[in-house]
Design a protein around this motif. Structure first.
Motif, PDB file in Angstrom:
ATOM      1  N   GLY A 148      -4.313  -2.642  -5.999  1.00 25.61           N
ATOM      2  CA  GLY A 148      -5.709  -3.002  -5.767  1.00 25.61           C
ATOM      3  C   GLY A 148      -6.480  -2.010  -4.919  1.00 25.61           C
ATOM      4  N   HIS A 149      -5.786  -1.214  -4.120  1.00 30.74           N
ATOM      5  CA  HIS A 149      -6.485  -0.324  -3.193  1.00 30.74           C
ATOM      6  C   HIS A 149      -7.236   0.809  -3.887  1.00 30.74           C
ATOM      7  CE1 HIS A 149      -4.275  -1.590   0.761  1.00 30.74           C
ATOM      8  NE2 HIS A 149      -4.535  -2.620  -0.030  1.00 30.74           N
ATOM      9  N   ALA A 150      -6.567   1.478  -4.833  1.00 38.16           N
ATOM     10  CA  ALA A 150      -7.233   2.580  -5.537  1.00 38.16           C
ATOM     11  C   ALA A 150      -8.416   2.054  -6.343  1.00 38.16           C
ATOM     12  CB  ALA A 150      -6.240   3.301  -6.444  1.00 38.16           C
ATOM     13  N   MET A 205      -3.721  -3.389   7.441  1.00 39.07           N
ATOM     14  CA  MET A 205      -2.990  -3.562   6.173  1.00 39.07           C
ATOM     15  C   MET A 205      -2.166  -2.329   5.834  1.00 39.07           C
ATOM     16  SD  MET A 205      -6.169  -3.183   3.553  1.00 39.07           S
ATOM     17  CE  MET A 205      -7.415  -3.715   4.738  1.00 39.07           C
ATOM     18  N   PRO A 206      -1.179  -2.542   4.966  1.00 37.58           N
ATOM     19  CA  PRO A 206      -0.337  -1.389   4.585  1.00 37.58           C
ATOM     20  C   PRO A 206      -1.095  -0.415   3.681  1.00 37.58           C
ATOM     21  CG  PRO A 206       0.284  -3.329   3.319  1.00 37.58           C
ATOM     22  CD  PRO A 206      -0.726  -3.791   4.338  1.00 37.58           C
ATOM     23  N   HIS A 207      -0.740   0.836   3.797  1.00 40.28           N
ATOM     24  CA  HIS A 207      -1.312   1.876   2.938  1.00 40.28           C
ATOM     25  C   HIS A 207      -0.231   2.913   2.661  1.00 40.28           C
ATOM     26  CE1 HIS A 207      -5.456   0.520   3.205  1.00 40.28           C
ATOM     27  NE2 HIS A 207      -5.453   0.568   4.530  1.00 40.28           N
ATOM     28  N   ALA A 208      -0.544   3.780   1.702  1.00 41.92           N
ATOM     29  CA  ALA A 208       0.344   4.911   1.416  1.00 41.92           C
ATOM     30  C   ALA A 208      -0.498   5.994   0.764  1.00 41.92           C
ATOM     31  CB  ALA A 208       1.479   4.493   0.488  1.00 41.92           C
ATOM     32  N   ILE A 216      -4.425   8.799  -4.388  1.00 40.10           N
ATOM     33  CA  ILE A 216      -4.733   7.375  -4.287  1.00 40.10           C
ATOM     34  C   ILE A 216      -3.863   6.702  -3.232  1.00 40.10           C
ATOM     35  CG2 ILE A 216      -5.374   7.192  -6.755  1.00 40.10           C
ATOM     36  CD1 ILE A 216      -2.590   5.722  -7.083  1.00 40.10           C
ATOM     37  N   CYS A 217      -4.260   5.492  -2.908  1.00 37.07           N
ATOM     38  CA  CYS A 217      -3.355   4.621  -2.177  1.00 37.07           C
ATOM     39  C   CYS A 217      -2.702   3.750  -3.246  1.00 37.07           C
ATOM     40  CB  CYS A 217      -4.097   3.757  -1.164  1.00 37.07           C
ATOM     41  SG  CYS A 217      -2.995   2.555  -0.394  1.00 37.07           S
ATOM     42  N   PRO A 218      -1.367   3.822  -3.355  1.00 35.15           N
ATOM     43  CA  PRO A 218      -0.672   3.114  -4.431  1.00 35.15           C
ATOM     44  C   PRO A 218      -0.489   1.611  -4.183  1.00 35.15           C
ATOM     45  CG  PRO A 218       0.910   4.297  -3.101  1.00 35.15           C
ATOM     46  CD  PRO A 218      -0.452   4.609  -2.523  1.00 35.15           C
TER      47      PRO A 218
HETATM   48 CU   LIG Z   1      -4.251   1.316   0.796  1.00 38.87          CU
END
Ligand SMILES: [Cu+2]
Length: 150
Positions: free
Chosen positions: A137-139, A97-100, A132-134
């Motif tokens: 939902g990830h953070a 999945m994508p992350h940042a 955080i991961c923006p």
């Molecule tokens: Cu993420």
């Protein structure tokens, strides 16, 4: 009648400019090479030191997203000296999945697909920050951590 004075003026001006530029150029080359060495030696050193220290002051912090697809980073705590800080997030190709990477209130790297790298460079003072991961939902799911800047 008008042409002559004009021409004379132009010649005079250009002559002046040439003379000025020439003499000041060679003058300052000779004079300020000497005085440069003495005078701007501290300035040059300071500039060099600033350049060195600014590049040396870029603290690069590397982290990665969970390779197994969990919504977390591999580190929940990071620390750095105050100044320029570069966060480099690796999104493993197996994450699925994508992350940042982002620092709350201090910008965000771009969202990258698995296999990509998200980078954020910012300047921070002393303090405690949340990275955080923006991605939505990830953070909230736990993809965040604490960055301590000393
Ligand atoms: Cu993420």
């Amino acid at each position: 009648m008008t042409r002559l004075p004009l021409a004379a003026l132009l010649i005079g001006v250009s002559g002046f400019v040439a003379a000025c530029g020439g003499s000041s150029a060679s003058g300052s080359t000779t004079t300020s090479t000497g005085s440069n060495a003495a005078y701007s030696a501290p300035a040059a050193t300071a500039t060099a030191a600033a350049a060195t220290s600014s590049s040396a002051h870029v603290t690069t912090l590397k982290l990665s997203a969970d390779p197994g697809g969990a919504l977390r980073f591999n580190k929940s705590r990071l620390s750095a000296k105050a100044g320029k800080i570069k966060l480099v997030l690796t999104n493993p190709s197996s994450s699925g999945m994508p992350h940042a990477i982002a620092i709350q209130g201090h910008g965000s790297g771009k969202v990258v697909q698995p296999g990509g790298t998200s980078t954020l460079t910012t300047t921070l003072k002393r303090g405690t920050y949340t990275f955080i991961c923006p991605v939505p939902g990830h953070a909230a799911a736990g993809m965040k951590g604490t960055l301590t800047v000393r």
